[in-house]
Scaffold this motif. Structure first.
Motif, short mmCIF file in Angstrom:
data_model
loop_
_atom_site.label_atom_id
_atom_site.label_comp_id
_atom_site.label_asym_id
_atom_site.label_seq_id
_atom_site.Cartn_x
_atom_site.Cartn_y
_atom_site.Cartn_z
N THR A 74 0.74 -1.22 0.05
CA THR A 74 0.07 -0.28 -0.19
C THR A 74 0.74 1.27 0.45
OG1 THR A 74 -1.64 -1.42 1.05
CG2 THR A 74 -1.82 1.16 1.61
N LEU A 75 0.57 2.04 -0.92
CA LEU A 75 1.33 3.26 -1.19
C LEU A 75 0.76 4.61 -0.53
CD1 LEU A 75 4.05 4.66 -2.22
CD2 LEU A 75 2.15 5.19 -4.07
N ASN A 78 2.90 -5.87 -10.17
CA ASN A 78 1.71 -5.50 -9.48
C ASN A 78 2.34 -5.32 -7.94
OD1 ASN A 78 -0.21 -4.85 -8.55
ND2 ASN A 78 -1.31 -6.22 -8.42
N ALA A 79 3.94 -4.16 -7.64
CA ALA A 79 3.72 -4.37 -6.43
C ALA A 79 3.20 -3.49 -5.52
CB ALA A 79 5.24 -3.05 -7.06
N ILE A 80 2.52 -2.27 -6.43
CA ILE A 80 1.67 -1.32 -5.38
C ILE A 80 0.11 -2.27 -5.93
CG2 ILE A 80 0.53 1.20 -4.41
CD1 ILE A 80 3.69 0.23 -4.37
N ALA A 81 -0.29 -2.35 -4.79
CA ALA A 81 -1.94 -3.44 -4.71
C ALA A 81 -2.67 -2.10 -4.85
CB ALA A 81 -2.58 -4.53 -4.27
N ARG A 82 -2.58 -1.01 -3.49
CA ARG A 82 -3.35 -0.10 -3.41
C ARG A 82 -3.10 1.10 -3.27
NH1 ARG A 82 -3.91 -4.41 -1.32
NH2 ARG A 82 -2.08 -4.68 0.43
N ILE A 83 -3.61 2.59 -3.09
CA ILE A 83 -2.60 3.78 -3.25
C ILE A 83 -3.77 4.17 -1.62
CG2 ILE A 83 -2.11 6.31 -3.84
CD1 ILE A 83 -1.43 4.64 -6.28
N ARG A 84 -2.87 4.76 -1.01
CA ARG A 84 -3.77 5.36 0.14
C ARG A 84 -3.37 7.09 0.21
NH1 ARG A 84 -2.21 4.35 5.52
NH2 ARG A 84 -2.34 6.73 6.60
N ILE A 85 -4.83 7.88 0.36
CA ILE A 85 -4.28 9.59 0.44
C ILE A 85 -4.72 9.54 1.93
CG2 ILE A 85 -5.36 11.10 -1.01
CD1 ILE A 85 -6.44 9.78 -3.15
N THR A 86 -3.26 10.79 2.04
CA THR A 86 -3.42 10.86 3.36
C THR A 86 -3.66 12.86 2.46
OG1 THR A 86 -2.38 9.35 4.27
CG2 THR A 86 -2.50 11.39 5.37
#
Length: 168
Positions: free
Chosen positions: A67-68, A98-106
């Protein structure tokens, strides 16, 4: 007998022992987290790089892929949210899998806590205003008797600055 101040009594945490091996294994698969930080402008592209910055990459229990976490301000969060999948594809394209499966925004505000302040672009130097023709003529006239061209150019620039400041 002296007593150690730590409570480990000579033992090391497993995480400390395995940290370098885990990092090497991740890098051998092509995933070096530092690459995201050092090449963010090229990976995200000029349109997204100025809107958000990567702050964390975490591997969860949900299988492969990390998760990035991106940091942005509240006004830009919706723009990033709409382009999240495109950004994930760009990041994974760099790594080749597929290194990044999800992106979370802060989100954070531009003002507030010291750690929460977001500065995505370096401050641009102010653009100097062009003096009016009358000021240019007066500055040139004040340096006509000077023979050295470098000295004359420097004094003319100084005269332009002084005369421009007097008008404001």
């Amino acid at each position: 007998m002296t007593r150690r101040s730590t409570t480990t009594y000579g033992f090391k945490r497993t995480a400390n022992l395995l940290e370098s091996r885990i990092r090497r294994a991740g890098e051998s698969r092509g995933f070096a987290v530092t690459r995201l930080l050092t090449h963010w402008d090229e990976i995200a592209g000029p349109d997204l790089a100025g809107l958000a910055r990567p702050v964390d990459v975490k591997y969860g229990r949900q299988g492969l892929g990390a998760t990035l976490t991106l940091l942005t301000d509240g006004a830009r969060a919706q723009l990033i949210e709409m382009q999240k999948e495109k950004l994930r594809e760009r990041v994974n394209g760099v790594y080749g899998y597929n290194a990044i499966a999800r992106i979370r925004i802060t989100q954070t505000a531009a003002t507030g806590f010291v750690d929460g302040q977001v500065a995505f672009e370096p401050a641009k130097p102010p653009v100097a205003a062009t003096p009016d023709p009358e000021t240019l003529a007066r500055a040139s006239a004040s340096t006509t008797g000077i023979g050295d061209t470098d000295l004359r150019a420097a004094l003319e620039a100084l005269a332009r600055n002084v005369l421009s400041k007097q008008k404001t």
